[in-house]
Design a protein around this motif. Structure first.
Motif, PDB file in Angstrom:
ATOM      1  N   LEU A 126       0.864  -1.103  -0.121  1.00  0.00           N
ATOM      2  CA  LEU A 126      -0.079  -0.046  -0.001  1.00  0.00           C
ATOM      3  C   LEU A 126       0.874   1.318   0.059  1.00  0.00           C
ATOM      4  O   LEU A 126       0.637   2.161  -0.804  1.00  0.00           O
ATOM      5  N   ALA A 127       2.131   1.261   0.660  1.00  0.00           N
ATOM      6  CA  ALA A 127       2.831   2.425   0.714  1.00  0.00           C
ATOM      7  C   ALA A 127       3.383   2.462  -0.414  1.00  0.00           C
ATOM      8  O   ALA A 127       3.600   3.680  -0.934  1.00  0.00           O
ATOM      9  N   THR A 128       3.764   1.248  -1.186  1.00  0.00           N
ATOM     10  CA  THR A 128       4.516   1.633  -2.675  1.00  0.00           C
ATOM     11  C   THR A 128       3.379   2.242  -3.372  1.00  0.00           C
ATOM     12  O   THR A 128       3.934   3.267  -4.388  1.00  0.00           O
ATOM     13  N   TYR A 129       2.308   1.836  -3.434  1.00  0.00           N
ATOM     14  CA  TYR A 129       1.209   2.311  -4.333  1.00  0.00           C
ATOM     15  C   TYR A 129       0.963   3.840  -3.973  1.00  0.00           C
ATOM     16  O   TYR A 129       1.093   4.641  -5.207  1.00  0.00           O
ATOM     17  N   ILE A 130       0.737   4.184  -2.754  1.00  0.00           N
ATOM     18  CA  ILE A 130       0.531   5.559  -2.591  1.00  0.00           C
ATOM     19  C   ILE A 130       1.724   6.422  -3.110  1.00  0.00           C
ATOM     20  O   ILE A 130       1.471   7.556  -3.349  1.00  0.00           O
ATOM     21  N   LEU A 131       2.987   5.993  -2.801  1.00  0.00           N
ATOM     22  CA  LEU A 131       4.219   6.890  -3.353  1.00  0.00           C
ATOM     23  C   LEU A 131       4.202   6.969  -4.709  1.00  0.00           C
ATOM     24  O   LEU A 131       4.512   8.219  -5.289  1.00  0.00           O
ATOM     25  N   ALA A 132       4.222   5.829  -5.464  1.00  0.00           N
ATOM     26  CA  ALA A 132       4.071   5.887  -6.732  1.00  0.00           C
ATOM     27  C   ALA A 132       2.847   6.786  -7.408  1.00  0.00           C
ATOM     28  O   ALA A 132       3.307   7.557  -8.539  1.00  0.00           O
ATOM     29  N   LYS A 133       1.828   6.469  -7.043  1.00  0.00           N
ATOM     30  CA  LYS A 133       0.635   7.316  -7.320  1.00  0.00           C
ATOM     31  C   LYS A 133       0.846   8.822  -7.125  1.00  0.00           C
ATOM     32  O   LYS A 133       0.514   9.686  -8.134  1.00  0.00           O
ATOM     33  N   LEU A 181       6.919  -5.702  -5.956  1.00  0.00           N
ATOM     34  CA  LEU A 181       8.340  -5.814  -6.164  1.00  0.00           C
ATOM     35  C   LEU A 181       8.524  -5.164  -7.652  1.00  0.00           C
ATOM     36  O   LEU A 181       9.572  -4.148  -7.815  1.00  0.00           O
ATOM     37  N   THR A 182       7.820  -5.134  -8.214  1.00  0.00           N
ATOM     38  CA  THR A 182       7.896  -4.273  -9.826  1.00  0.00           C
ATOM     39  C   THR A 182       7.787  -2.917  -9.753  1.00  0.00           C
ATOM     40  O   THR A 182       8.604  -2.090 -10.265  1.00  0.00           O
ATOM     41  N   LEU A 183       6.744  -2.683  -9.049  1.00  0.00           N
ATOM     42  CA  LEU A 183       6.799  -1.031  -8.600  1.00  0.00           C
ATOM     43  C   LEU A 183       7.874  -0.439  -7.875  1.00  0.00           C
ATOM     44  O   LEU A 183       8.354   0.447  -7.963  1.00  0.00           O
ATOM     45  N   LYS A 198       2.893   3.068 -16.321  1.00  0.00           N
ATOM     46  CA  LYS A 198       3.869   3.015 -17.263  1.00  0.00           C
ATOM     47  C   LYS A 198       4.449   4.126 -17.537  1.00  0.00           C
ATOM     48  O   LYS A 198       5.736   4.321 -18.443  1.00  0.00           O
ATOM     49  N   ASN A 199       3.934   5.304 -17.395  1.00  0.00           N
ATOM     50  CA  ASN A 199       4.659   6.831 -17.185  1.00  0.00           C
ATOM     51  C   ASN A 199       6.069   6.908 -16.638  1.00  0.00           C
ATOM     52  O   ASN A 199       7.097   7.400 -17.112  1.00  0.00           O
ATOM     53  N   LEU A 200       6.026   6.205 -15.492  1.00  0.00           N
ATOM     54  CA  LEU A 200       7.169   6.073 -14.750  1.00  0.00           C
ATOM     55  C   LEU A 200       8.221   5.042 -15.207  1.00  0.00           C
ATOM     56  O   LEU A 200       9.539   5.568 -15.482  1.00  0.00           O
ATOM     57  N   LEU A 201       7.761   4.176 -16.160  1.00  0.00           N
ATOM     58  CA  LEU A 201       8.672   3.258 -16.768  1.00  0.00           C
ATOM     59  C   LEU A 201       9.291   4.103 -17.813  1.00  0.00           C
ATOM     60  O   LEU A 201      10.496   3.923 -18.236  1.00  0.00           O
ATOM     61  N   LYS A 202       8.396   4.825 -18.421  1.00  0.00           N
ATOM     62  CA  LYS A 202       9.025   5.645 -19.555  1.00  0.00           C
ATOM     63  C   LYS A 202      10.027   6.474 -18.957  1.00  0.00           C
ATOM     64  O   LYS A 202      11.088   6.549 -19.810  1.00  0.00           O
TER      65      LYS A 202
END
Lengths: 612, 77
Positions: A37-44, A523-525, A603-607
């Motif tokens: 959840l923390a990873t999602y919040i941070l990425a988002k 892990l991927t995020l 995917k924008n982060l991957l880009k």
């Protein structure tokens, strides 16, 4: 929704406001809770500007997160997270604290602390009551004294008989030391990641939570009761010896049998000092055995005490990691000395692993003449407890050489290399800014595989090691599941059991594939954010997905003398590992992998990553 | 006549598989002990034997041909 509140408490210390954010169940199904959840919040919320985000700036949130199994599965771990000032990625840093259950009973699954206060504050949360209170009288206090004050405050200001679930920082966190931990209950630490410094950067001294509501309802109460009883029974029966000796049994098991214990900054990994063993700690320092947190049948902790120069030093176990990093890694082979240093680190709010790692590095430099008395102000020698204690204080208060060492081993090595005009990174035992946990890989007998640290999304974190096969409890996907559900790794009863438990609590009807795909997703995020890094440090997978040079040197002593990590094996396993995760040959997640895992929105982060 | 017992144990991520054969049934405690002796990397008190998703008790006894997964419970410390 079952097993979860579906609510996050967001507190902004800059504006002195708070709000409750509703979270849809589909997010929990994808990321569970805790680390995920923390990873999602941070990425988002911060992914787009991740590279520019300074981990010690007010923009970096401090996240305290529980999971769907918090309060239901034995044990009370919670996850502390944010952008790590050590790795510049996301670390899910586990800690035991009753705050986990209190938070869930207060009606929240997580707290996100944003912004920064101008003056010291602490957070008091009791159900719907959220207060940002003055902590001027608490700022500067070390652990033991702080806890006494918190007890007094709980009685006087909140009418409680005893302090509610709590987290706090010591002087190290206040002084933005990158090896500072978020602490609880005197000796519990969320050390990996350096979130004590993040908490300090917000001028947040402590968080106290009291929950008076029932926990969220359970999908299948009958099945839950059956599984809970089975878990308790199995843990009690199976871990009788673990309860007796705790993780300190590793001082002999890993020090003597598996030859995988750090000794003198990992120059060696074997000892035969019988005093530095569970028996030695039991006879010399233990005053309470076992010691456990709320609802934990495993009860692996002990309470230790020693006296030196008339001063009392109290700590837990110490657990194996503390005994290793504030003991043998510094040339300390007396249980009472390791307890003393562990108690000092706890009191100052320092992570014993990361700080023991950087201190070991400094002593080795001194031994080699690369640091001098002029640099340090006093002599540094292996096993010199007085000097080491002084250095711990210097780090926590950023005095003298402590100013540089407070940056953690990676950044300290960069700075000292610059000052000394020579490469000192080769003496560091870290991966991606995070000192390696006390389990070596050279003998091949301890649990971490040759790629354990090199490929971990949490660097040297021994609780989150990369491993093959990915769909197994030996993998980092499993560590991510444990940290997201959230279950203490010492109460792990295998993937099938955890799966059944999770389904009974949440009603998600996950399959084993769903469970492991959740681990892969997290892990991927995390991997993308780690590789984005910045602003002061970024990682090149070709160079940094590797072990420290020391692990390729042959073991100089012990029954496995001559053994070293095989570089070609590391490369072979690394390629296999990336392929199993659906990452390319550099370890960059593939676009189709992101689609498959439901990470399309990132995917924008991957880009950004691919474009460099 | 009693049939032969053959139990194979494997830990995920380990290259070491151990098969134990006996004319008698075999206890889980004995099998795990042997696995630890042969394959290292694991401490008996930190592992369990799992068959078909079920954790087997140390006192349980297996007969016939079985494949057992060794699951490590405690990593680190």
């Amino acid at each position: 929704m079952y097993g979860l509140n579906g609510r996050i408490l967001e507190v902004d210390l800059t504006t002195n406001n708070y709000r409750v954010v509703e979270v849809e169940e589909k997010i929990y199904k994808l990321f569970m809770g805790g680390r995920g959840l923390a990873t999602y919040i941070l990425a988002k919320t911060l992914g787009e500007k991740w590279r520019l985000l300074d981990p010690l700036s007010p923009e970096n949130p401090l996240i305290i997160a529980t999971g769907p199994l918090t309060g239901y599965y034995p044990g009370i771990k919670l996850i502390v997270s944010g952008k790590s000032p050590q790795s510049n990625g996301v670390v899910g840093s586990a800690i035991s604290s009753e705050l986990a259950v209190e938070l869930k009973a207060a009606g929240y699954d997580a707290i996100v602390v944003k912004g920064a206060s101008e003056k010291p504050v602490y957070l008091y949360i009791e159900d719907n009551r959220v207060e940002i209170r003055d902590a001027s009288d608490l700022w500067g206090l070390r652990g033991r004294e702080l806890i006494e004050k918190l007890v007094e405050k709980a009685k006087r200001e909140h009418g409680l008989e005893r302090p509610p679930g709590h987290l706090y920082i010591g002087p190290a966190g206040e002084n933005l030391v990158r090896t500072a931990a978020v602490m609880a209950k005197l000796a519990h630490a969320s050390g990996y990641g350096g979130y004590g410094a993040v908490m300090g950067s917000k001028k947040l001294k402590a968080i106290l939570v009291k929950g008076n509501n029932p926990l969220p309802r359970i999908y299948n109460p009958e099945k839950f009761i059956e599984l809970r009883q089975q878990a308790v029974k199995t843990l009690v029966e199976r871990f009788a010896r673990f309860r007796q000796w705790g993780t300190v049994s590793g001082t002999w098991y890993h020090g003597y049998h598996t030859s995988s214990m750090p000794i003198k900054n990992w120059q060696e990994e074997w000892h035969d000092n019988k005093e530095f063993s569970p028996g030695g700690f039991e006879s010399k320092t233990w005053v309470k055995n076992p010691w456990a947190d709320y609802g934990c049948p495993t009860a692996c902790m002990k309470l230790s005490r020693t006296i030196a120069h008339g001063d009392k030093y109290v700590t837990d176990g110490p657990d194996y990691e503390m005994a290793a990093y504030l003991g043998t890694n510094l040339g300390v082979f007396k249980p009472e000395d390791a307890v003393r240093l562990s108690a000092v680190a706890d009191d100052l709010g320092l992570c014993g692993i990361q700080t023991g790692n950087v201190v070991g590095f400094a002593i080795e430099l001194y031994e080699k003449g690369l640091l001098t008395k002029e640099d340090v102000g006093y002599e540094l020698k292996w096993g010199d407890v007085e000097a080491i204690e002084k250095l711990l204080y210097d780090i926590a208060y950023r005095r003298g050489i402590g100013r540089i060492l407070a940056e953690g081993v990676y950044r300290a090595a960069l700075e000292l290399s610059r000052v000394k005009n020579t490469d000192l990174l080769k003496y560091t035992v870290q991966v991606k800014g995070i000192g390696i946990g006390a389990h070596g890989i050279r003998s091949g007998l301890d649990y971490p595989q040759p790629i354990a640290y090199a490929c971990s999304v949490q660097g040297g974190d021994h609780t989150s090691v990369a491993g093959l096969p990915v769909k197994s409890t030996e993998s980092e996907a499993w560590a991510a599941i444990m940290d997201s559900s959230v279950v203490c790794m010492f109460n792990d009863l295998g993937d099938n059991f955890i799966l059944e438990y999770l389904n009974a609590v949440t009603g998600w009807n996950y399959t084993l594939d769903d469970l492991y795909n959740t681990g892969r997703r997290i892990l991927t995020l995390q991997r993308i954010l780690l590789l984005l890094g910045g602003p002061d440090v970024t990682w090149n997978p070709l160079e940094h997905d590797d072990n420290p040079p020391r692990f390729y040197e042959p073991l100089p002593t012990g029954p496995y003398k001559g053994r070293a990590t095989d570089k070609s094996k590391v490369l072979e396993l690394k390629a296999k590992y990336y392929a199993e995760l659906g990452w390319d040959e550099k370890g960059v997640p593939r676009e189709e992998t992101m689609d498959k895992l439901g990470l399309g929105e990132f995917k924008n982060l991957l880009k950004q990553l691919v474009q460099g | 006549m009693q049939s032969k017992t053959r139990i194979c144990l494997k830990l995920a991520g380990s290259e070491c598989t151990l098969c134990i054969e006996s004319s008698n049934c075999i206890s889980i405690a004995y099998a795990l002990d042997k696995y630890m002796e042969e394959c290292g990397r694991v401490d008996l008190e930190h592992i369990v034997a799992v068959e078909g998703g079920r954790i087997l008790g140390l006192n349980e006894v297996l007969c016939g041909e079985k494949e057992i997964t060794v699951v490590r419970l405690v990593r680190g410390g």
